[in-house]
Design a protein around this motif. Structure first.
Motif, mmCIF file in Angstrom:
data_model
loop_
_atom_site.group_PDB
_atom_site.id
_atom_site.type_symbol
_atom_site.label_atom_id
_atom_site.label_comp_id
_atom_site.label_asym_id
_atom_site.label_seq_id
_atom_site.Cartn_x
_atom_site.Cartn_y
_atom_site.Cartn_z
ATOM 1 N N ILE A 153 0.843 -1.204 0.000
ATOM 2 C CA ILE A 153 0.000 0.000 0.000
ATOM 3 C C ILE A 153 0.877 1.253 0.000
ATOM 4 O O ILE A 153 1.746 1.414 0.863
ATOM 5 C CB ILE A 153 -0.950 0.008 1.218
ATOM 6 N N VAL A 154 0.640 2.119 -0.974
ATOM 7 C CA VAL A 154 1.317 3.405 -1.055
ATOM 8 C C VAL A 154 0.493 4.450 -0.302
ATOM 9 O O VAL A 154 1.023 5.238 0.480
ATOM 10 C CB VAL A 154 1.519 3.839 -2.525
ATOM 11 N N CYS A 155 -0.822 4.454 -0.551
ATOM 12 C CA CYS A 155 -1.735 5.391 0.103
ATOM 13 C C CYS A 155 -3.158 4.939 -0.177
ATOM 14 O O CYS A 155 -3.385 3.958 -0.875
ATOM 15 C CB CYS A 155 -1.516 6.824 -0.376
ATOM 16 N N TYR A 156 -4.095 5.678 0.362
ATOM 17 C CA TYR A 156 -5.510 5.471 0.072
ATOM 18 C C TYR A 156 -5.943 6.602 -0.844
ATOM 19 O O TYR A 156 -5.229 7.592 -1.009
ATOM 20 C CB TYR A 156 -6.318 5.450 1.372
ATOM 21 N N THR A 157 -7.124 6.476 -1.453
ATOM 22 C CA THR A 157 -7.602 7.524 -2.349
ATOM 23 C C THR A 157 -9.074 7.825 -2.080
ATOM 24 O O THR A 157 -9.822 6.962 -1.610
ATOM 25 C CB THR A 157 -7.454 7.127 -3.836
ATOM 26 N N ILE A 158 -9.460 9.049 -2.408
ATOM 27 C CA ILE A 158 -10.856 9.457 -2.393
ATOM 28 C C ILE A 158 -11.193 10.054 -3.756
ATOM 29 O O ILE A 158 -10.344 10.659 -4.410
ATOM 30 C CB ILE A 158 -11.187 10.440 -1.255
ATOM 31 N N GLU A 159 -12.451 9.839 -4.159
ATOM 32 C CA GLU A 159 -12.942 10.365 -5.433
ATOM 33 C C GLU A 159 -14.430 10.639 -5.304
ATOM 34 O O GLU A 159 -15.077 10.211 -4.348
ATOM 35 C CB GLU A 159 -12.730 9.352 -6.557
ATOM 36 N N LEU A 160 -14.967 11.292 -6.317
ATOM 37 C CA LEU A 160 -16.411 11.472 -6.408
ATOM 38 C C LEU A 160 -17.074 10.130 -6.681
ATOM 39 O O LEU A 160 -16.408 9.173 -7.082
ATOM 40 C CB LEU A 160 -16.726 12.462 -7.536
ATOM 41 N N PRO A 161 -18.389 10.019 -6.494
ATOM 42 C CA PRO A 161 -19.075 8.756 -6.805
ATOM 43 C C PRO A 161 -19.070 8.494 -8.311
ATOM 44 O O PRO A 161 -18.810 9.403 -9.115
ATOM 45 C CB PRO A 161 -20.494 8.991 -6.295
ATOM 46 N N TRP A 162 -19.362 7.255 -8.686
ATOM 47 C CA TRP A 162 -19.499 6.924 -10.107
ATOM 48 C C TRP A 162 -20.865 7.404 -10.587
ATOM 49 O O TRP A 162 -21.908 6.943 -10.111
ATOM 50 C CB TRP A 162 -19.348 5.415 -10.345
ATOM 51 N N LEU A 163 -20.857 8.345 -11.518
ATOM 52 C CA LEU A 163 -22.080 8.883 -12.107
ATOM 53 C C LEU A 163 -21.944 8.880 -13.629
ATOM 54 O O LEU A 163 -22.150 9.897 -14.301
ATOM 55 C CB LEU A 163 -22.363 10.294 -11.574
ATOM 56 N N GLY A 164 -21.559 7.712 -14.161
ATOM 57 C CA GLY A 164 -21.513 7.534 -15.602
ATOM 58 C C GLY A 164 -20.472 8.353 -16.339
ATOM 59 O O GLY A 164 -20.660 8.690 -17.502
#
Length: 136
Positions: free
Chosen positions: A24-35
């Motif tokens: 593991i290098v790091c964790y990530t956050i992103e927006l939800p999947w909306l197509g």
């Protein structure tokens, strides 16, 4: 070099674990999947080449190349996906909630040191994004 991003999708956001060679290098956050909608969705799963990029807003950061239907998808610091991201990926040291994390700048520095060392050796660096779990 190929970094592996394993995502878990939630209606409120997307979380991930970024690994290299099984570590593991790091964790990530992103927006939800909306197509894959611009500015409100995370990007599609797939493999993308990473390049280093500079901007006045973020300084040095990473740029994902050739994302279908999107441009300027970056890996840059953010601790709250819904407030600070427009489709990009934010590395975080720790996940604190759905689409939220902490110590993003610290995580980015760790990731950049790994990626930039490979780029300095003229290696092609890629990120491979896959689904770990769907929780929709």
């Amino acid at each position: 070099m190929v970094l592996m991003l394993k995502r878990t999708y939630f209606p409120e956001g997307t979380q991930g674990v970024l690994e290299w060679n099984g570590t593991i290098v790091c964790y990530t956050i992103e927006l939800p999947w909306l197509g894959n909608q611009k500015r409100i969705s995370c990007i599609p799963e797939g493999e993308y080449i990473l390049r280093q990029r500079f901007s006045p807003k973020f300084g040095w950061h990473l740029h994902l190349m050739n994302v279908p239907g999107r441009d300027l998808i970056l890996i840059h610091p953010a601790n709250d996906a819904k407030k600070e991201l427009l489709g990009c990926i934010a590395p975080v040291t720790q996940l604190t909630g759905i689409g939220k994390g902490s110590s993003s700048r610290k995580a980015l520095k760790k990731l950049e040191s790994l990626v930039c060392a490979a780029l300095d050796r003229n290696e092609v660096v890629k990120i491979s994004i896959h689904c770990k779990k769907k929780r929709l």
